[in-house]
Scaffold this motif. Sequence first.
Motif, PDB file in Angstrom:
ATOM      1  N   GLU A  80      -6.164  -8.010  21.496  1.00 58.45           N
ATOM      2  CA  GLU A  80      -6.147  -7.994  20.033  1.00 58.45           C
ATOM      3  C   GLU A  80      -5.798  -6.616  19.485  1.00 58.45           C
ATOM      4  N   PRO A  85      -2.590 -11.911  15.293  1.00 64.17           N
ATOM      5  CA  PRO A  85      -1.977 -13.043  14.586  1.00 64.17           C
ATOM      6  C   PRO A  85      -1.728 -12.683  13.121  1.00 64.17           C
ATOM      7  N   GLY A  88      -2.883 -16.515   8.437  1.00 65.62           N
ATOM      8  CA  GLY A  88      -2.720 -17.962   8.508  1.00 65.62           C
ATOM      9  C   GLY A  88      -2.116 -18.468   9.804  1.00 65.62           C
ATOM     10  N   CYS A  89      -1.919 -17.600  10.779  1.00 66.39           N
ATOM     11  CA  CYS A  89      -1.337 -18.008  12.062  1.00 66.39           C
ATOM     12  C   CYS A  89      -2.414 -17.994  13.144  1.00 66.39           C
ATOM     13  N   PRO A  90      -2.422 -19.014  14.003  1.00 72.75           N
ATOM     14  CA  PRO A  90      -3.442 -19.054  15.050  1.00 72.75           C
ATOM     15  C   PRO A  90      -3.179 -18.106  16.219  1.00 72.75           C
ATOM     16  N   THR A  91      -1.901 -17.688  16.417  1.00 69.56           N
ATOM     17  CA  THR A  91      -1.565 -16.799  17.539  1.00 69.56           C
ATOM     18  C   THR A  91      -0.618 -15.703  17.039  1.00 69.56           C
TER      19      THR A  91
END
Length: 126
Positions: A80, A85, A88-91
Amino acid sequence: MEEYPSVPASKCRPALVRQTAVSEEGGKPEIEIVYGTSKLLKDQYPFDLFVEHVRDMNEAGLWQATRFVLGKKAWLPWSEDFFVPGVGCPTPVIGRLPATYLKKLEIIMRFRDRLQIDDQLSLDVR
């Protein structure tokens, strides 16, 4: 493998994943990437990969025309700290290169290898 940068970049940048591996020390995943930049400089860097058409930019998840700096590679830990991400993005994956760009990338890399172009070289076309 190359050393990891000691700290993440000061801002988020698009990147192409060139290859993945598992570190010999600790068995942690790591990724070799090339960075993207909005500074196109096509006349100086004709052997980089340029994504400029809106349809292709959308598929690749790019918000503006981008030059991928193929001669400047970095190995980064999959963490991380380096891969965040978007809102609003999961990845951290923002998109994929269209198939035609994968072929372009292969051809450009062959030319780079044949001409022994490295990250220090820029062509001054006049």
